[in-house]
Every structure is written in C-alpha cells, then in structure tokens.
Design a protein around this motif. Structure first.
Motif, mmCIF file in Angstrom:
data_model
loop_
_atom_site.group_PDB
_atom_site.id
_atom_site.type_symbol
_atom_site.label_atom_id
_atom_site.label_comp_id
_atom_site.label_asym_id
_atom_site.label_seq_id
_atom_site.Cartn_x
_atom_site.Cartn_y
_atom_site.Cartn_z
ATOM 1 N N UNK A 1 0.843 -1.091 0.167
ATOM 2 C CA UNK A 1 -0.146 0.001 -0.012
ATOM 3 C C UNK A 1 0.885 1.326 0.045
ATOM 4 N N UNK A 2 1.250 1.954 -1.199
ATOM 5 C CA UNK A 2 2.259 2.883 -1.162
ATOM 6 C C UNK A 2 1.666 4.303 -0.960
ATOM 7 N N UNK A 3 0.286 4.138 -0.538
ATOM 8 C CA UNK A 3 -0.224 5.440 0.098
ATOM 9 C C UNK A 3 -0.264 5.525 1.664
ATOM 10 N N UNK A 4 0.524 4.576 2.040
ATOM 11 C CA UNK A 4 0.502 4.724 3.336
ATOM 12 C C UNK A 4 1.444 5.685 3.886
ATOM 13 N N UNK A 5 1.146 6.410 4.802
ATOM 14 C CA UNK A 5 1.920 7.853 5.136
ATOM 15 C C UNK A 5 3.223 7.525 5.659
ATOM 16 N N UNK A 6 3.436 6.343 6.279
ATOM 17 C CA UNK A 6 4.777 6.196 6.717
ATOM 18 C C UNK A 6 5.681 5.610 5.660
ATOM 19 N N UNK A 7 5.206 5.547 4.498
ATOM 20 C CA UNK A 7 6.107 5.041 3.230
ATOM 21 C C UNK A 7 5.885 6.287 2.276
ATOM 22 N N UNK A 8 5.630 7.523 2.642
ATOM 23 C CA UNK A 8 5.512 8.653 1.681
ATOM 24 C C UNK A 8 7.028 8.974 1.009
#
Length: 246
Positions: A6-13
């Motif tokens: 899930x590339x929209x996850x804030x921790x992966x921004x």
C-alpha cells in the motif's frame, strides 16, 4: 517479493518505488492480504523502518502473492528473474515452502551469481526444519526472536544464518495504520533492512557472510539462532532493536 504494498501509507511517503505485478501484469498493485505492506514498513517505513529515507532507497514492489497470500512457483521464479534484470541489491523473500520446488534453486543461483543478496524466512515451522528457499546454501535464512532475545517458538531450526526481531513487532498495515506482527517473515524484513544499509555503503556482496558477521551479536545455539542478531554496529543494537519494538 510479496503480496504488494500500500504505497499510499503515510509512513511510506518518502520511499521511492519501482514495481511489477507478476500475477496480473496489466493491473495496478494492491495489497489486500496486508503482508507485503508490513514487510515494506519494517524495511523502510519513516517511523519504524530500519533504513532511513535519507539513504535514497529504491524499494522494488514485486507482487508474486495473491489476496490470500498464495503464489505459484512460476510467478515466484519470474519475480526473481525480474529482480535480476533490474540489478537489485537485495531480494527479500518473507515466505517459503516445506519442500524444494523445481526451478526455484536455479533462479536463486542466477540472482546470487549477479551479486544479489537473497534473504528468506526460516519459516514458522514450530521448531521443525527450515523452509525453502531459506534452506538453500546461497540464501540467508533468518530466524525470529523476541525483545528479550529468546527464540520465537514457531521459528524453524536447522539451517539458520542469522536472527532478527520478529515477535510482536510494529509495522505498517494495508489499511493505512500501524499493527502488530509476528513471525520469521518480519524478522527477515528487519535483516533485509540492515543488509541493504550495509550494501548501500558499497561493500562487496561476494563475501556477504564474512561482512555481516562483523555486524552480528552472538546469541546461542547456531542451529536455532544462526550467527546471532544482525545490527548495524554492536553499539547501536539497543537503538535499532527498540525502533522495531517501538
């Protein structure tokens, strides 16, 4: 290589991504199973990841597992060969098989001959034999330990190379939040994060075990813990360990 991220996850921004959907090449990647997103968070999440976003990491999202966490050996082999073509530094395989699969070892050899480090989960076999591909000599097999350095009772025994935190660790979930995860899958992600950080510092991967042993704290029986727990430097062990356990 996993169920997607899930590339929209804030921790992966702040992570740079490349991707390939091996299962359905013409469809965008989603992670309904949630496993791949958790693996990505441990490797490179802003809050819980091992690798700092300042290291210009590129995370290759190779979807080889479906919405139930299942994958065919053909798709997994194709995923490995795609990674070889992309000239990645490390391949993380946080899953495994009870028995050897035709063609899998050849694909692993093709990757390691190109200087790619391959990590794989020892398996949640309740103290039984290590899964494939972790059992292959060319692969770094990762066992799971808890915050007190005790072996995870579910972790496989035998051909174990290193240990890493994998019991009740915190990471990114596919719903955009943070959740608790356990198993050798997540220990493997931790190990991959450490290894990728070392490799990114231009170390030669040809003698990777010799290098990693300089970043290892010995624990106990080798068939259970391998060479010990991986960390950047022994003096940083507490800092990096607490990052995973938050």
């Amino acid at each position: 290589m996993d169920s997607g991220i899930n590339k929209t996850h804030g921790d992966l921004k702040n992570v740079n991504f490349e991707e390939v959907n091996v299962i359905e090449p013409n469809k965008p990647i989603t992670d309904k199973f949630g496993h791949g997103t958790a693996i990505a968070g441990i490797i490179a999440g802003e809050k819980v990841g091992i690798i700092s976003s300042e290291e210009n990491l590129i995370l290759y999202d190779v979807k080889v597992l479906n919405d139930k966490g299942e994958g065919t050996i053909e798709d997994i082999i194709n995923g490995i060969m795609w990674c070889v073509e992309q000239e990645v530094d490390v391949i993380n395989i946080s899953f495994g098989f009870f028995d050897d699969k035709k063609g899998l070892h050849d694909a692993i050899r093709a990757a390691t001959k190109k200087g790619i480090v391959v990590t794989a989960a020892a398996g949640n076999t309740m103290g039984l034999s290590v899964d494939y591909p972790a059992k292959y000599e060319e692969v770094l097999s990762i066992a799971s330990i808890d915050k007190d350095f005790n072996i995870d009772p579910r972790s496989g025994y035998g051909k174990v190379d290193y240990s890493a935190p994998g019991v009740k660790v915190i990471s990114t979930d596919n719903q955009g939040g943070m959740s608790e995860f356990s198993g050798t899958s997540f220990a493997t992600a931790y190990a991959t994060g450490v290894i990728a950080s070392i490799v990114s510092n231009k170390y030669n991967t040809a003698n990777i075990k010799q290098l990693l042993n300089k970043h290892t704290l010995k624990l106990n029986e080798k068939s259970v813990y391998g060479e010990g727990i991986l960390t950047f430097k022994r003096e940083y062990l507490e800092e990096t360990y607490e990052k995973v356990y938050n």
